[in-house]
Write an enzyme that holds these catalytic residues in place. Structure first.
Site, PDB file in Angstrom:
ATOM      1  N   THR A  40       8.823   1.401  70.134  1.00  0.00           N
ATOM      2  CA  THR A  40      10.261   1.138  70.018  1.00  0.00           C
ATOM      3  C   THR A  40      10.561   0.346  68.749  1.00  0.00           C
ATOM      4  O   THR A  40      11.551   0.611  68.064  1.00  0.00           O
ATOM      5  CB  THR A  40      10.756   0.331  71.239  1.00  0.00           C
ATOM      6  OG1 THR A  40      10.034   0.754  72.384  1.00  0.00           O
ATOM      7  CG2 THR A  40      12.223   0.538  71.477  1.00  0.00           C
ATOM      8  N   ALA A  41       9.676  -0.621  68.431  1.00  0.00           N
ATOM      9  CA  ALA A  41       9.934  -1.462  67.253  1.00  0.00           C
ATOM     10  C   ALA A  41       9.931  -0.628  65.971  1.00  0.00           C
ATOM     11  O   ALA A  41      10.823  -0.769  65.121  1.00  0.00           O
ATOM     12  CB  ALA A  41       8.884  -2.571  67.175  1.00  0.00           C
TER      13      ALA A  41
ATOM     14  N   GLY B  17       4.810   3.774  65.906  1.00  0.00           N
ATOM     15  CA  GLY B  17       5.938   4.555  66.414  1.00  0.00           C
ATOM     16  C   GLY B  17       6.296   4.156  67.834  1.00  0.00           C
ATOM     17  O   GLY B  17       6.680   4.990  68.647  1.00  0.00           O
TER      18      GLY B  17
ATOM     19  N   GLU C 209      11.412  -2.159  79.435  1.00  0.00           N
ATOM     20  CA  GLU C 209      12.405  -1.319  80.117  1.00  0.00           C
ATOM     21  C   GLU C 209      13.747  -1.986  80.321  1.00  0.00           C
ATOM     22  O   GLU C 209      14.647  -1.396  80.898  1.00  0.00           O
ATOM     23  CB  GLU C 209      11.842  -0.880  81.480  1.00  0.00           C
ATOM     24  CG  GLU C 209      10.597  -0.027  81.336  1.00  0.00           C
ATOM     25  CD  GLU C 209      10.096   0.539  82.651  1.00  0.00           C
ATOM     26  OE1 GLU C 209      10.337  -0.084  83.689  1.00  0.00           O
ATOM     27  OE2 GLU C 209       9.467   1.604  82.609  1.00  0.00           O
TER      28      GLU C 209
ATOM     29  N   LYS D 201      23.034  -2.795  83.045  1.00  0.00           N
ATOM     30  CA  LYS D 201      22.471  -4.084  83.471  1.00  0.00           C
ATOM     31  C   LYS D 201      23.510  -5.184  83.230  1.00  0.00           C
ATOM     32  O   LYS D 201      23.899  -5.431  82.086  1.00  0.00           O
ATOM     33  CB  LYS D 201      21.190  -4.346  82.661  1.00  0.00           C
ATOM     34  CG  LYS D 201      20.555  -5.693  82.906  1.00  0.00           C
ATOM     35  CD  LYS D 201      19.267  -5.828  82.084  1.00  0.00           C
ATOM     36  CE  LYS D 201      18.675  -7.218  82.164  1.00  0.00           C
ATOM     37  NZ  LYS D 201      17.507  -7.381  81.274  1.00  0.00           N
TER      38      LYS D 201
HETATM   39  C1  LIG Z   1       4.331  -6.421  80.438  1.00  0.00           C
HETATM   40  C2  LIG Z   1       5.375  -6.236  79.390  1.00  0.00           C
HETATM   41  C3  LIG Z   1       6.710  -6.085  79.756  1.00  0.00           C
HETATM   42  C4  LIG Z   1       7.705  -5.954  78.787  1.00  0.00           C
HETATM   43  N1  LIG Z   1       9.013  -5.862  79.156  1.00  0.00           N
HETATM   44  C5  LIG Z   1       9.974  -5.839  78.207  1.00  0.00           C
HETATM   45  C6  LIG Z   1      11.350  -5.768  78.531  1.00  0.00           C
HETATM   46  O1  LIG Z   1      11.725  -5.693  79.684  1.00  0.00           O
HETATM   47  N2  LIG Z   1      12.241  -5.765  77.526  1.00  0.00           N
HETATM   48  C7  LIG Z   1      11.867  -5.816  76.217  1.00  0.00           C
HETATM   49  O2  LIG Z   1      12.744  -5.849  75.333  1.00  0.00           O
HETATM   50  N3  LIG Z   1      10.593  -5.817  75.884  1.00  0.00           N
HETATM   51  C8  LIG Z   1       9.641  -5.844  76.832  1.00  0.00           C
HETATM   52  N4  LIG Z   1       8.340  -5.855  76.470  1.00  0.00           N
HETATM   53  C9  LIG Z   1       8.000  -5.769  75.057  1.00  0.00           C
HETATM   54  C10 LIG Z   1       8.148  -4.328  74.595  1.00  0.00           C
HETATM   55  O3  LIG Z   1       7.316  -3.497  75.353  1.00  0.00           O
HETATM   56  C11 LIG Z   1       7.811  -4.216  73.131  1.00  0.00           C
HETATM   57  O4  LIG Z   1       8.442  -5.221  72.402  1.00  0.00           O
HETATM   58  C12 LIG Z   1       8.310  -2.898  72.599  1.00  0.00           C
HETATM   59  O5  LIG Z   1       7.826  -1.857  73.374  1.00  0.00           O
HETATM   60  C13 LIG Z   1       7.900  -2.699  71.180  1.00  0.00           C
HETATM   61  O6  LIG Z   1       6.519  -2.493  71.109  1.00  0.00           O
HETATM   62  P1  LIG Z   1       5.926  -2.164  69.689  1.00  0.00           P
HETATM   63  O7  LIG Z   1       6.665  -1.014  69.130  1.00  0.00           O
HETATM   64  O8  LIG Z   1       5.892  -3.412  68.906  1.00  0.00           O
HETATM   65  O9  LIG Z   1       4.400  -1.801  70.020  1.00  0.00           O
HETATM   66  P2  LIG Z   1       3.755  -0.510  70.724  1.00  0.00           P
HETATM   67  O10 LIG Z   1       4.661   0.120  71.696  1.00  0.00           O
HETATM   68  O11 LIG Z   1       2.416  -0.956  71.209  1.00  0.00           O
HETATM   69  O12 LIG Z   1       3.555   0.515  69.536  1.00  0.00           O
HETATM   70  C14 LIG Z   1       2.521   0.367  68.594  1.00  0.00           C
HETATM   71  C15 LIG Z   1       2.461   1.599  67.740  1.00  0.00           C
HETATM   72  O13 LIG Z   1       1.515   1.386  66.714  1.00  0.00           O
HETATM   73  C16 LIG Z   1       0.676   2.539  66.615  1.00  0.00           C
HETATM   74  N5  LIG Z   1      -0.589   2.137  66.050  1.00  0.00           N
HETATM   75  C17 LIG Z   1      -1.327   1.026  66.300  1.00  0.00           C
HETATM   76  N6  LIG Z   1      -2.458   1.013  65.546  1.00  0.00           N
HETATM   77  C18 LIG Z   1      -2.419   2.143  64.783  1.00  0.00           C
HETATM   78  C19 LIG Z   1      -3.272   2.711  63.816  1.00  0.00           C
HETATM   79  N7  LIG Z   1      -4.409   2.131  63.442  1.00  0.00           N
HETATM   80  N8  LIG Z   1      -2.916   3.886  63.255  1.00  0.00           N
HETATM   81  C20 LIG Z   1      -1.771   4.523  63.577  1.00  0.00           C
HETATM   82  N9  LIG Z   1      -0.919   4.026  64.506  1.00  0.00           N
HETATM   83  C21 LIG Z   1      -1.233   2.849  65.105  1.00  0.00           C
HETATM   84  C22 LIG Z   1       0.606   3.050  68.055  1.00  0.00           C
HETATM   85  O14 LIG Z   1       0.204   4.398  68.106  1.00  0.00           O
HETATM   86  C23 LIG Z   1       2.053   2.864  68.483  1.00  0.00           C
HETATM   87  O15 LIG Z   1       2.829   3.950  68.043  1.00  0.00           O
HETATM   88  C24 LIG Z   1       7.331  -5.936  77.423  1.00  0.00           C
HETATM   89  C25 LIG Z   1       5.994  -6.028  77.056  1.00  0.00           C
HETATM   90  C26 LIG Z   1       5.017  -6.187  78.020  1.00  0.00           C
HETATM   91  C27 LIG Z   1       3.582  -6.307  77.588  1.00  0.00           C
END
Ligand SMILES: Cc1cc2nc3c(=O)[nH]c(=O)nc-3n(C[C@H](O)[C@H](O)[C@H](O)COP(=O)(O)OP(=O)(O)OC[C@H]3O[C@@H](n4cnc5c(N)ncnc54)[C@H](O)[C@@H]3O)c2cc1C
Length: 491
Positions: free
Chosen positions: A15-16, A13, A48, A77
């Site tokens: 952003t992706a 849950g 962000e 932006k």
């Molecule tokens: C330093 C840094 C800077 C960034 N800056 C930018 C930016 O400026 N612009 C941009 O577009 N992107 C940026 N990103 C990338 C961006 O943060 C991610 O692409 C975005 O937040 C999506 O993350 P996600 O949803 O894939 O993963 P996460 O936000 O890590 O979410 C993972 C989810 O999986 C769940 N989960 C994991 N394992 C389990 C389990 N076993 N059981 C139940 N739930 C589980 C967690 O609870 C969470 O809800 C940045 C990333 C980093 C590291």
């Protein structure tokens, strides 16, 4: 045609995950969609900044800026200001492209080409593009109805709050939110995912699974064993340290990317605070030294502000769609955030998948997504490879010749006085970064013949006419704060 999936389980849950939930619920309203996320694990919470594609997502979901932007502390932006990446050119602005640029980019290309051929003509990109002027003037890139050109812009936002906006939008479309932890992934002998095993022995079955579990990549990489292709040979940064500061009084319409000793620091203006972070290579800098350097950069050496340290796994999975699982977000891959492209790739992956799923075109989809990753990677690598800074990190990244053929071809075209646009377009790369972006980067770094070797020559562009055009355009755009205040005043 494959019929739409009847049930979809989205693990994650962040952003992706919520982006996938929104877009899949819109495309497949009959599907039973569940987002499962563990509140104990939480989200990475640092993305962000966006590219202009995010506007298309919110528009497609019917989410008005006046509603979602105040809820996510968001600002506009116009592009990214790069500071200190080259000793020759201390700063330049990478603008998001808009239709008005079609009137000036020919003059820019002609100027960079003339300068590459030894003519001493102005070729700094900030002279040529409207969004650079908007950023300099602190004006929001919001074109009024009577302005006849479309302007490209993105956003800055609080990652947690934008996640809540997307979650609410998904739930309003009937998506089920399950705050539980997944302990295991059940895969059958044919390699298909059957279910996610939850605590207390429950299981969540579905026809299609989306792995949005962050860097854990619990389904794609862990359970299905999808190979990961690392980009560590060209992108050396693998850590980040993050630290907020109070909001700026006058909110910029740009991300600031400042080169430091072993990477770069971002500054992202929100209405509630400024997001800051230092992306660095742990091979060259310890986490303590990186934190100290960021504190010094922010003037926080003696301040009692907590820092958060993160590791980054840079690269991508070989195949985003494997068996009945689509990997998205950090579970799928990550390119360091220099151009804030992560959410853009998430969106492109989900939208591409929705079309490909029903068409059954898995291989073409996987190839297209891999190519997008590699195309974006090359543009980010160029920021390092072309630097003109001193210090061990910068020397090593500038000397790195482990480059893709595409990047070599673009650099060769530039340095031999050739046609960069023709190479970018001819190789099918313009969909990742357009020729304008490549030339802004190369010219912004001042990668021209040494000033002592340039010959006096008349300008090839009518800069006075460009100034008149851009300053006239500028008058149409509101002050940034006034535009944000306008959202709050709307009923
Ligand atoms: C330093 C840094 C800077 C960034 N800056 C930018 C930016 O400026 N612009 C941009 O577009 N992107 C940026 N990103 C990338 C961006 O943060 C991610 O692409 C975005 O937040 C999506 O993350 P996600 O949803 O894939 O993963 P996460 O936000 O890590 O979410 C993972 C989810 O999986 C769940 N989960 C994991 N394992 C389990 C389990 N076993 N059981 C139940 N739930 C589980 C967690 O609870 C969470 O809800 C940045 C990333 C980093 C590291």
């Amino acid at each position: 045609m494959t019929p739409p999936p009847s049930s979809i389980a989205i693990l994650g849950g962040g952003t992706a995950g919520w982006m996938a939930a929104c877009l899949m619920a819109k495309a497949w309203p009959q599907a039973r969609i569940t987002v499962i996320e563990s509140p104990d694990i939480g989200i990475v919470g640092v993305g962000e900044g966006s590219t202009p594609q995010l506007k298309a997502l919110f528009d497609a979901l019917g989410l008005a800026e006046a509603d979602w932007m105040p809820a996510a502390d968001a600002t506009y932006k116009a592009g990214i200001a790069f500071h200190g990446w080259s000793d020759d050119t201390p700063a330049y602005f990478h603008p998001f492209a808009g239709q008005i640029d079609l009137h000036t980019q020919g003059a820019f290309f002609a100027s960079t080409r003339a300068r590459r051929h030894g003519a001493d003509v102005p070729a700094h990109p900030d002279r040529f593009f409207l969004n650079a002027r908007l950023a300099e003037a602190g004006r929001a890139p919001i074109a009024p109805a009577h302005f006849p050109f479309r302007i490209g812009y993105g956003y800055h936002f609080d990652a947690h709050k934008v996640g809540h906006v997307l979650r609410d939008a998904a739930v309003a479309r009937g998506v089920v939110h399950l705050p539980r932890r997944v302990h295991d992934v059940v895969v059958d002998t044919a390699g298909q995912v059957v279910a996610l095993t939850l605590d207390e022995g429950d299981a969540l079955h579905a026809e299609l699974f989306v792995d949005a579990s962050g860097f854990a990549s619990a389904i794609a990489q862990q359970a299905l064993g999808v190979p990961f292709r690392s980009f560590a040979n060209t992108l050396f940064a693998d850590r980040a340290v993050v630290m907020p500061t109070p909001r700026q009084a006058a909110l910029p319409v740009q991300t600031k990317a400042t080169a430091l000793s072993a990477g770069w620091a971002w500054g992202i203006p929100l209405t509630s605070r400024t997001g800051n972070g230092y992306v660095y290579a742990s091979r060259y800098l310890s986490s303590d030294a990186a934190e100290t350097e960021l504190r010094r950069h922010l003037g926080l050496l003696d301040a009692d502000v907590a820092a958060r340290h993160l590791s980054m796994k840079v690269g991508r999975v070989e195949t985003s769609w494997t068996a009945n699982c689509l990997a998205i977000g950090l579970a799928q891959g990550f390119i360091e955030p220099l151009e804030a492209t992560a959410l853009h790739i998430v969106q492109a992956t989900i939208e591409g998948f929705i079309g490909a799923y029903q068409a059954g075109s898995r291989d073409a989809f996987n190839a297209a997504i891999a190519r997008r990753y590699d195309g974006i990677r090359d543009y980010i690598v160029a920021h390092y490879r072309l630097n003109r800074r001193s210090g061990p990190f910068w020397r090593d990244v500038a000397a790195n010749d482990d480059l893709s053929d595409d990047l070599k071809a673009i650099m060769t075209a530039w340095f031999t006085g050739g046609d960069v646009a023709a190479v970018v377009e001819g190789r099918g790369l313009a969909g990742y970064y357009a020729p304008m972006s490549w030339e802004v980067l190369l010219a912004g770094y001042g990668t021209f013949p040494d000033a002592t070797r340039l010959r006096t020559a008349p300008p090839v562009a009518d800069l006075a006419a460009i100034d008149t055009l851009l300053s006239g355009c500028l008058l149409n755009f509101p002050d940034h704060q006034a535009a944000l205040d306008g959202h709050r005043r709307m009923p």
